[in-house]
Design a protein around this motif. Structure first.
Motif, PDB file in Angstrom:
ATOM      1  N   ASP A  92     -11.877   1.569  -1.465  1.00 46.90           N
ATOM      2  CA  ASP A  92     -12.147   2.911  -0.439  1.00 46.90           C
ATOM      3  C   ASP A  92     -11.181   4.446  -1.119  1.00 46.90           C
ATOM      4  OD1 ASP A  92     -13.866   2.040   1.022  1.00 46.90           O
ATOM      5  OD2 ASP A  92     -12.392   1.453   2.816  1.00 46.90           O
ATOM      6  N   LEU A  93     -10.462   3.843  -1.813  1.00 51.42           N
ATOM      7  CA  LEU A  93      -9.494   4.792  -2.806  1.00 51.42           C
ATOM      8  C   LEU A  93     -10.554   5.210  -4.056  1.00 51.42           C
ATOM      9  CD1 LEU A  93      -5.959   3.291  -2.848  1.00 51.42           C
ATOM     10  CD2 LEU A  93      -6.643   5.690  -1.881  1.00 51.42           C
TER      11      LEU A  93
ATOM     12  N   ARG B 220     -10.796  -4.599  -0.207  1.00 56.65           N
ATOM     13  CA  ARG B 220     -11.424  -2.942   0.455  1.00 56.65           C
ATOM     14  C   ARG B 220     -11.316  -1.727  -0.279  1.00 56.65           C
ATOM     15  NH1 ARG B 220     -16.202  -1.544  -0.641  1.00 56.65           N
ATOM     16  NH2 ARG B 220     -16.449  -3.954  -0.720  1.00 56.65           N
ATOM     17  N   TRP B 221      -9.718  -1.554   0.428  1.00 58.73           N
ATOM     18  CA  TRP B 221      -9.042  -0.576   0.405  1.00 58.73           C
ATOM     19  C   TRP B 221      -8.717   0.456  -1.039  1.00 58.73           C
ATOM     20  CZ3 TRP B 221      -3.388   0.726  -1.711  1.00 58.73           C
ATOM     21  CH2 TRP B 221      -3.661   1.706  -1.452  1.00 58.73           C
ATOM     22  N   LEU B 222      -8.567  -0.498  -1.891  1.00 58.32           N
ATOM     23  CA  LEU B 222      -8.875   0.044  -3.254  1.00 58.32           C
ATOM     24  C   LEU B 222     -10.054   1.254  -3.400  1.00 58.32           C
ATOM     25  CD1 LEU B 222      -6.640  -2.958  -5.103  1.00 58.32           C
ATOM     26  CD2 LEU B 222      -6.227  -0.751  -4.964  1.00 58.32           C
TER      27      LEU B 222
ATOM     28  N   MET C 114       0.555   4.065  -2.998  1.00 59.10           N
ATOM     29  CA  MET C 114       0.049   5.379  -2.709  1.00 59.10           C
ATOM     30  C   MET C 114       0.875   6.381  -3.240  1.00 59.10           C
ATOM     31  SD  MET C 114      -2.982   5.787  -2.065  1.00 59.10           S
ATOM     32  CE  MET C 114      -2.654   6.997  -1.614  1.00 59.10           C
TER      33      MET C 114
ATOM     34  N   ARG D  53       0.555  -1.270   0.269  1.00 59.54           N
ATOM     35  CA  ARG D  53      -0.284  -0.238   0.115  1.00 59.54           C
ATOM     36  C   ARG D  53       0.830   1.394   0.221  1.00 59.54           C
ATOM     37  NH1 ARG D  53      -4.798  -0.992   3.861  1.00 59.54           N
ATOM     38  NH2 ARG D  53      -5.324  -3.837   3.386  1.00 59.54           N
TER      39      ARG D  53
ATOM     40  N   ASN E 231     -13.033   8.092  -2.336  1.00 61.71           N
ATOM     41  CA  ASN E 231     -13.334   9.616  -2.126  1.00 61.71           C
ATOM     42  C   ASN E 231     -12.195   9.733  -3.603  1.00 61.71           C
ATOM     43  OD1 ASN E 231     -13.417   8.581   0.072  1.00 61.71           O
ATOM     44  ND2 ASN E 231     -11.397   6.997   0.767  1.00 61.71           N
TER      45      ASN E 231
ATOM     46  N   HIS F 170      -7.564 -11.824  -0.521  1.00 66.40           N
ATOM     47  CA  HIS F 170      -6.670  -9.782   0.056  1.00 66.40           C
ATOM     48  C   HIS F 170      -8.422  -9.495  -0.092  1.00 66.40           C
ATOM     49  CE1 HIS F 170      -2.617 -11.035  -0.716  1.00 66.40           C
ATOM     50  NE2 HIS F 170      -3.054 -11.976  -1.436  1.00 66.40           N
ATOM     51  N   SER F 171      -9.013 -10.273   0.809  1.00 64.96           N
ATOM     52  CA  SER F 171     -10.329  -9.161   0.585  1.00 64.96           C
ATOM     53  C   SER F 171     -10.890  -7.793   1.754  1.00 64.96           C
ATOM     54  CB  SER F 171     -11.432  -9.399   2.065  1.00 64.96           C
ATOM     55  OG  SER F 171     -11.328  -9.655   3.249  1.00 64.96           O
ATOM     56  N   ALA F 172      -9.480  -7.553   2.514  1.00 64.94           N
ATOM     57  CA  ALA F 172      -8.947  -6.329   2.861  1.00 64.94           C
ATOM     58  C   ALA F 172      -8.074  -5.384   1.904  1.00 64.94           C
ATOM     59  CB  ALA F 172      -8.168  -6.163   4.306  1.00 64.94           C
ATOM     60  N   ASP F 173      -7.450  -5.728   1.276  1.00 65.99           N
ATOM     61  CA  ASP F 173      -6.437  -5.300   0.354  1.00 65.99           C
ATOM     62  C   ASP F 173      -7.393  -4.364  -0.991  1.00 65.99           C
ATOM     63  OD1 ASP F 173      -3.834  -4.346   1.734  1.00 65.99           O
ATOM     64  OD2 ASP F 173      -3.248  -6.602   0.375  1.00 65.99           O
TER      65      ASP F 173
END
Length: 335
Positions: free
Chosen positions: A187-188, A183-185, A151, A147, A191, A178-181
């Motif tokens: 969310d990016l 979700r992070w993408l 970023m 990440r 936003n 990689h469900s958390a990764d």
């Protein structure tokens, strides 16, 4: 098309949820997808203008949807059945009838480069002198997304232009681990830091270390192409993603038979002429390939260095990352 409409009847598709509020794309977030299948039909507005081409049909959250594409912008939509009028047509019939629309032009154009074992499909996008097109692969791996490096790249470019356009070639096996990764993408994107085009990269990304390329990846005799494609689309939709009409062959390996199976499913294969991990450097119109799955860090580091070196050109609008859909739409105007 006028004569076609005079001779055919357009029917409003009826279902239990025929009226939907709003006009934007619908996400079937975390829905259990059932009865997912190839289904081709023309979708029209109430004033009988061609609006979308449906490629799949399925049930999600008890409602029926099409996975459809705008034939002029290449944007995908999960369209509730009933939102559009429809005229049932085969993909071949639509290609013949609407061959001048960007989507069908791109399908045909990709097939011009369908015989190569390596790097078939669209590998370069001419037409906009300052643009390059960033694609990043998410092949199966146990390693987490880097990440911080991701970023760093997004922020260096995002200082001048947001959201940063990137096409992510995603596999089902990567999503599983990689469900958390993921979700992070997502969310990016929510936003407005990045804008993502989700490319189908198969579900398993089948690879056998000891097999030659001509019998490996999707060319392995055990590979089921339809299953790999459709299973991955289901996984994408159930994860809250809208699959694009683009496809990337695992390993960039294919043959004519496999290629035509992909375009027969309505997908446009994209390769790359600038695989940074292999020391291929981009020029104007290049499709850049990096691996964002932490498996080929040299490519991501080279991308970070490239963007850093291009700061003045980025600020002046002389070097830019561009949405791959917009680039191909513009490119197809030349054909």
């Amino acid at each position: 098309m006028a004569s076609t409409l005079r001779n055919c009847t357009l029917v409003i598709a009826l279902c239990s949820a025929a009226i939907f509020p709003g006009s934007g794309p619908v996400r079937a977030d975390h829905a259990t997808v059932r009865n997912y299948r190839p289904f081709t039909t023309e979708l029209y507005t109430k004033d009988k203008k061609l609006a979308r081409i449906a490629l799949r049909r399925f049930i999600g959250k008890g409602k029926e949807y099409y996975l459809a594409v705008n034939p002029d912008t290449l944007e995908s939509e999960l369209a509730p059945v009933g939102k559009y009028l429809f005229l049932k047509r085969s993909l071949g019939e639509m290609r013949e009838e609407h061959g001048n629309r960007a989507y069908f032009k791109a399908l045909a154009f990709s097939e011009r480069n369908s015989r190569n074992l390596q790097n078939a499909g669209i590998t370069h996008i001419s037409g906009h002198g300052a643009a390059v097109y960033l694609t990043a692969d998410l092949c199966p791996t146990r390693r987490p997304l880097d990440r911080a490096l991701f970023m760093r790249i997004m922020n260096e470019y995002g200082n001048y232009h947001k959201p940063v356009p990137v096409a992510l070639s995603i596999t089902g096996r990567w999503m599983e681990k990689h469900s958390a990764d993921l979700r992070w993408l997502i969310d990016l994107e929510k936003n407005k830091i990045i804008s993502i085009v989700w490319i189908n990269h198969t579900y398993t990304h089948l690879y056998k270390k000891n097999l030659p390329l001509s019998k490996n990846f999707l060319l392995n005799k055990t590979a089921g192409i339809d299953e790999e494609i459709l299973h991955n689309e289901i996984a994408m939709i159930e994860s809250g993603l809208i699959p694009s009409v683009f496809f990337r062959f695992p390993g960039l390996i294919s043959n004519r038979e496999a290629f035509l199976k992909i375009t027969g499913l309505g997908l446009i294969p994209v390769g790359s002429d600038a695989w940074l991990g292999k020391n291929q450097w981009p020029k104007q119109g290049s499709i850049i390939l990096v691996h964002a799955n932490n498996q080929e860090l040299v490519g991501m580091k080279r991308l970070a260095g490239l963007i850093n070196a291009k700061q003045k050109a980025i600020a002046a609008g002389e070097w830019m990352l561009r949405d791959i859909r917009a680039g191909i739409v513009e490119y197809m105007k030349m054909y």
